[in-house]
Structure formats: structure tokens, C-alpha cells
Scaffold this motif. Structure first.
Motif, PDB file in Angstrom:
ATOM      1  N   ASP A   1       4.348   4.543  11.758  1.00  0.00           N
ATOM      2  CA  ASP A   1       2.901   4.772  11.681  1.00  0.00           C
ATOM      3  C   ASP A   1       2.652   6.266  11.476  1.00  0.00           C
ATOM      4  OD1 ASP A   1       0.190   4.956  11.952  1.00  0.00           O
ATOM      5  OD2 ASP A   1       0.078   3.977  13.909  1.00  0.00           O
ATOM      6  N   MET A   2       2.728   6.684  10.202  1.00  0.00           N
ATOM      7  CA  MET A   2       2.641   8.123   9.913  1.00  0.00           C
ATOM      8  C   MET A   2       1.253   8.678  10.201  1.00  0.00           C
ATOM      9  SD  MET A   2       4.557  10.575   9.216  1.00  0.00           S
ATOM     10  CE  MET A   2       6.069   9.720   8.780  1.00  0.00           C
ATOM     11  N   ALA A   3       0.226   7.851  10.086  1.00  0.00           N
ATOM     12  CA  ALA A   3      -1.132   8.346  10.356  1.00  0.00           C
ATOM     13  C   ALA A   3      -1.252   8.822  11.805  1.00  0.00           C
ATOM     14  CB  ALA A   3      -2.138   7.239  10.070  1.00  0.00           C
TER      15      ALA A   3
ATOM     16  N   LEU B   1      -1.062  15.635   2.431  1.00  0.00           N
ATOM     17  CA  LEU B   1      -1.510  14.638   1.458  1.00  0.00           C
ATOM     18  C   LEU B   1      -1.455  13.204   1.984  1.00  0.00           C
ATOM     19  CD1 LEU B   1      -0.091  15.935  -1.947  1.00  0.00           C
ATOM     20  CD2 LEU B   1      -2.311  16.347  -0.903  1.00  0.00           C
ATOM     21  N   CYS B   2      -0.985  13.030   3.210  1.00  0.00           N
ATOM     22  CA  CYS B   2      -1.026  11.686   3.814  1.00  0.00           C
ATOM     23  C   CYS B   2      -2.496  11.340   4.019  1.00  0.00           C
ATOM     24  CB  CYS B   2      -0.284  11.682   5.148  1.00  0.00           C
ATOM     25  SG  CYS B   2      -0.634  10.231   6.165  1.00  0.00           S
ATOM     26  N   VAL B   3      -2.933  10.212   3.465  1.00  0.00           N
ATOM     27  CA  VAL B   3      -4.352   9.866   3.535  1.00  0.00           C
ATOM     28  C   VAL B   3      -4.661   8.971   4.746  1.00  0.00           C
ATOM     29  CG1 VAL B   3      -4.826  10.170   1.086  1.00  0.00           C
ATOM     30  CG2 VAL B   3      -4.008   7.959   1.899  1.00  0.00           C
ATOM     31  N   SER B   4      -3.688   8.837   5.640  1.00  0.00           N
ATOM     32  CA  SER B   4      -3.878   8.072   6.882  1.00  0.00           C
ATOM     33  C   SER B   4      -4.319   6.628   6.621  1.00  0.00           C
ATOM     34  CB  SER B   4      -4.900   8.758   7.795  1.00  0.00           C
ATOM     35  OG  SER B   4      -4.447  10.035   8.125  1.00  0.00           O
ATOM     36  N   CYS B   5      -3.776   6.044   5.549  1.00  0.00           N
ATOM     37  CA  CYS B   5      -4.176   4.682   5.205  1.00  0.00           C
ATOM     38  C   CYS B   5      -3.488   3.641   6.083  1.00  0.00           C
ATOM     39  CB  CYS B   5      -3.841   4.402   3.748  1.00  0.00           C
ATOM     40  SG  CYS B   5      -2.062   4.449   3.410  1.00  0.00           S
ATOM     41  N   LYS B   6      -2.433   4.062   6.779  1.00  0.00           N
ATOM     42  CA  LYS B   6      -1.627   3.178   7.637  1.00  0.00           C
ATOM     43  C   LYS B   6      -0.897   2.096   6.835  1.00  0.00           C
ATOM     44  CE  LYS B   6      -3.705   3.872  12.157  1.00  0.00           C
ATOM     45  NZ  LYS B   6      -2.638   4.096  13.117  1.00  0.00           N
ATOM     46  N   GLY B   7      -0.761   2.327   5.525  1.00  0.00           N
ATOM     47  CA  GLY B   7       0.010   1.390   4.705  1.00  0.00           C
ATOM     48  C   GLY B   7       1.429   1.283   5.227  1.00  0.00           C
ATOM     49  N   CYS B   8       1.991   2.415   5.669  1.00  0.00           N
ATOM     50  CA  CYS B   8       3.375   2.398   6.154  1.00  0.00           C
ATOM     51  C   CYS B   8       3.507   1.549   7.420  1.00  0.00           C
ATOM     52  CB  CYS B   8       3.890   3.818   6.390  1.00  0.00           C
ATOM     53  SG  CYS B   8       2.751   4.893   7.249  1.00  0.00           S
ATOM     54  N   LYS B   9       2.499   1.598   8.266  1.00  0.00           N
ATOM     55  CA  LYS B   9       2.581   0.818   9.508  1.00  0.00           C
ATOM     56  C   LYS B   9       2.727  -0.673   9.172  1.00  0.00           C
ATOM     57  CE  LYS B   9       0.485   0.056  13.932  1.00  0.00           C
ATOM     58  NZ  LYS B   9      -0.752  -0.307  14.569  1.00  0.00           N
TER      59      LYS B   9
ATOM     60  N   THR C   1       0.809  -1.226   0.000  1.00  0.00           N
ATOM     61  CA  THR C   1       0.000   0.000   0.000  1.00  0.00           C
ATOM     62  C   THR C   1       0.837   1.268   0.000  1.00  0.00           C
ATOM     63  OG1 THR C   1      -1.669  -1.190   1.263  1.00  0.00           O
ATOM     64  CG2 THR C   1      -1.848   1.195   1.239  1.00  0.00           C
ATOM     65  N   MET C   2       1.883   1.301   0.831  1.00  0.00           N
ATOM     66  CA  MET C   2       2.581   2.587   0.980  1.00  0.00           C
ATOM     67  C   MET C   2       3.410   2.924  -0.263  1.00  0.00           C
ATOM     68  SD  MET C   2       5.880   2.197   3.459  1.00  0.00           S
ATOM     69  CE  MET C   2       7.180   1.008   3.058  1.00  0.00           C
ATOM     70  N   CYS C   3       3.501   4.150  -0.671  1.00  0.00           N
ATOM     71  CA  CYS C   3       2.761   5.238  -0.039  1.00  0.00           C
ATOM     72  C   CYS C   3       1.935   5.926  -1.138  1.00  0.00           C
ATOM     73  CB  CYS C   3       3.742   6.221   0.567  1.00  0.00           C
ATOM     74  SG  CYS C   3       2.997   7.742   1.154  1.00  0.00           S
ATOM     75  N   PRO C   4       0.599   5.886  -1.017  1.00  0.00           N
ATOM     76  CA  PRO C   4      -0.244   6.362  -2.115  1.00  0.00           C
ATOM     77  C   PRO C   4       0.002   7.809  -2.519  1.00  0.00           C
ATOM     78  CG  PRO C   4      -1.541   5.875  -0.139  1.00  0.00           C
ATOM     79  CD  PRO C   4      -0.169   5.350   0.100  1.00  0.00           C
TER      80      PRO C   4
ATOM     81  N   LEU D   1       6.258  11.233   0.814  1.00  0.00           N
ATOM     82  CA  LEU D   1       6.312   9.812   1.138  1.00  0.00           C
ATOM     83  C   LEU D   1       6.746   9.657   2.589  1.00  0.00           C
ATOM     84  CD1 LEU D   1       9.275   7.749  -0.265  1.00  0.00           C
ATOM     85  CD2 LEU D   1       9.385  10.190  -0.093  1.00  0.00           C
ATOM     86  N   THR D   2       6.605   8.464   3.093  1.00  0.00           N
ATOM     87  CA  THR D   2       6.813   8.237   4.522  1.00  0.00           C
ATOM     88  C   THR D   2       8.196   8.722   4.967  1.00  0.00           C
ATOM     89  OG1 THR D   2       5.463   6.270   4.161  1.00  0.00           O
ATOM     90  CG2 THR D   2       6.496   6.492   6.309  1.00  0.00           C
ATOM     91  N   ARG D   3       9.252   8.405   4.205  1.00  0.00           N
ATOM     92  CA  ARG D   3      10.602   8.816   4.600  1.00  0.00           C
ATOM     93  C   ARG D   3      10.744  10.340   4.633  1.00  0.00           C
ATOM     94  NH1 ARG D   3      15.693   7.029   1.004  1.00  0.00           N
ATOM     95  NH2 ARG D   3      14.834   8.621  -0.378  1.00  0.00           N
ATOM     96  N   GLY D   4      10.209  11.012   3.616  1.00  0.00           N
ATOM     97  CA  GLY D   4      10.283  12.475   3.586  1.00  0.00           C
ATOM     98  C   GLY D   4       9.565  13.075   4.786  1.00  0.00           C
ATOM     99  N   ARG D   5       8.443  12.496   5.116  1.00  0.00           N
ATOM    100  CA  ARG D   5       7.672  13.010   6.264  1.00  0.00           C
ATOM    101  C   ARG D   5       8.438  12.758   7.561  1.00  0.00           C
ATOM    102  NH1 ARG D   5       2.756  10.691   3.070  1.00  0.00           N
ATOM    103  NH2 ARG D   5       2.062  12.638   2.119  1.00  0.00           N
ATOM    104  N   ALA D   6       9.045  11.588   7.650  1.00  0.00           N
ATOM    105  CA  ALA D   6       9.835  11.289   8.862  1.00  0.00           C
ATOM    106  C   ALA D   6      10.982  12.292   8.989  1.00  0.00           C
ATOM    107  CB  ALA D   6      10.364   9.861   8.797  1.00  0.00           C
TER     108      ALA D   6
HETATM  109  S1  SF4 Z   1      -0.372   6.556   6.268  1.00  0.00           S
HETATM  110 FE1  SF4 Z   1       0.313   8.353   5.109  1.00  0.00          FE
HETATM  111  S2  SF4 Z   1       2.559   8.121   4.997  1.00  0.00           S
HETATM  112 FE2  SF4 Z   1       1.736   6.114   5.564  1.00  0.00          FE
HETATM  113  S3  SF4 Z   1       1.492   5.032   3.599  1.00  0.00           S
HETATM  114 FE3  SF4 Z   1      -0.506   6.020   4.054  1.00  0.00          FE
HETATM  115  S4  SF4 Z   1      -0.386   8.006   2.991  1.00  0.00           S
HETATM  116 FE4  SF4 Z   1       1.741   7.220   3.103  1.00  0.00          FE
END
Ligand code: SF4
Length: 221
Positions: A77-79, A61-69, A15-18, A29-34
Motif C-alpha cells: 500500500d504505497m499510498a 509522482l505517486c498519485v495515491s490511487c491505491k492500485g498497488c494495494k 490500475t497499478m502503476c499509473p 513504480l511500486t517496486r522502485g519505491r519499495a
Molecule cells: S498508489 Fe502510488 S505506487 Fe501504488 S499504484 Fe498508485 S501511483 Fe503507483
């Protein structure tokens, strides 16, 4: 937790990162946000820190999908961080009209459903729909939600007589209750066909219990 391995830059990583797949920007993307959050920890984003425009821009633009988790090797867990950052910003700037309209949806959804002909009709008046979307800062391409009933208050939600000892609680959230009632109806029918007596998350005369998903910002502001 992010060790910069860049797994989130892959296009076949589950899933990550849409958001990155759409913009192709490191910032999204998750790394940039981190890395943006690291700047907060090291004080490089000034006193505003988590509430700063830079953090907002990185997380918007993070859609809180928790794909990264799930997909990230270290389970970032960026969400969860996004909720913290939005809360910090709301503490400084207050809640926007859009935050309030989304957050309070469980309260006004019964009324919106009752007067659905009027509410849903807005989309048929392009000028009005445009003004509302602008005021709420919604993308003009998005359609406004369509309210079409109240499943929990309908006859279809009535409980079957107790002919079985197998009982189950079906949780019908605000979106399924007022916008996608057919989902709830179908789920109840399947459970009953499987021999369950279905209880629903409503007590007579009270607003249905909701999951609270629209309220995360309200808790701490
Ligand atoms: S929760 Fe946010 S950062 Fe994590 S994969 Fe989804 S869109 Fe990307």
C-alpha cells in the motif's frame, strides 16, 4: 512486503502503476519505491531517511490511487507509505504554501464560493494565473479549481417531509459541495426517487462536516 516480482511493471495489471506508465522509470513504480524505502530502513539515505530528497523524488509522482494495494500480489500500500514520508518531511521542513492551500480548502471554500466570480476570474487573467500556479508549484497546464455554489446551503438540500421510514445519510464532501454541486443534487434526487428520506452532513449554523482527506499532513505537524 514487496518481493520484487515486478507485477507493477506490467501495462495490463489493472490500475497499478499509473506513474510508471507515464514515465517508464523504475523509480516511479511500486517496486522502485519499495526499494527506496528499503534504503531508508538500512540507513543508506542518511539521517534524513524518510524525509530525504531521494524519498520525495521517488514518491512525488505517486498519485495515491491505491492500485498497488489491490493489484500487487503482496498488497503493498504505497499510498499509506507516501503519507508517512510526506509527514516526516513536513516535520523537518514545515508545510509548503501548496500544502496549506490544499489542506485548508474546506475552511476557505465557503468564501471562495461566495466570491466565485472573483476567484474563478483569475484563470481569465493569464499573467495572474501563471503567478499563482508558480507560487503554489502547480503545473501550468492545470486549471485552478472552479468554485460554483454551496449545495449544502441551497434550497435543493432542504429535507423532504418524513413520509417514509427508510432513511439514509448522504455525505457531500467539500469538492462535491462547492465545485460539483450537480453530483450531490443528482445523488439526492436518485435516493429520494428510491423512497429514502435523505439526511445530509450539515448542522444549521456550522461548517459542514468534511471527510478530512485534505488534512493528512496537518494532523502530525
Ligand atoms: S498508489 Fe502510488 S505506487 Fe501504488 S499504484 Fe498508485 S501511483 Fe503507483
Amino acid at each position: 512486503m514487496c518481493n520484487n516480482n515486478g507485477h507493477c511493471r506490467k501495462f495490463d495489471a489493472g490500475t497499478m502503476c499509473p506513474s510508471f506508465r507515464v514515465t517508464k522509470e523504475e523509480q516511479h513504480l511500486t517496486r522502485g519505491r519499495a526499494n527506496t524505502l528499503r534504503l531508508v530502513l538500512s540507513g543508506q539515505l542518511g539521517d534524513e531517511g524518510l524525509a530525504s530528497d531521494d524519498v520525495k523524488e521517488a514518491l512525488d509522482l505517486c498519485v495515491s490511487c491505491k492500485g498497488c494495494k489491490r493489484d500487487c500480489p503482496t498488497g503493498v500500500d504505497m499510498a499509506k507509505f507516501k503519507i508517512e514520508a510526506r509527514t516526516a518531511r513536513a516535520r523537518v521542513n514545515g508545510l509548503s504554501l501548496r500544502d496549506r492551500m490544499v489542506g485548508e480548502m474546506p475552511r476557505y471554500a465557503p468564501w471562495a464560493s461566495k466570491f466565485s466570480a472573483l476567484v474563478n476570474g483569475v484563470e481569465r487573467v493569464p499573467f495572474l494565473a501563471k503567478q499563482i500556479k508558480q507560487a503554489l508549484k502547480l503545473a501550468p497546464q492545470r486549471s485552478l479549481p472552479v468554485f460554483n455554489g454551496n449545495f449544502l446551503a441551497s434550497a435543493e438540500a432542504s429535507q423532504q417531509p418524513a413520509t417514509t421510514t427508510r432513511e439514509v445519510l448522504l455525505f457531500v464532501d467539500t469538492f462535491n459541495n462547492y465545485m460539483e454541486g450537480d453530483n450531490a443534487k443528482a445523488a439526492k434526487r436518485v435516493l429520494e426517487a428510491a423512497g429514502y428520506r435523505v439526511h445530509l452532513n450539515v448542522t444549521k449554523g456550522q461548517r459542514p462536516l468534511c471527510c478530512g482527506r485534505t488534512y493528512p499532513l496537518f494532523r502530525s505537524v
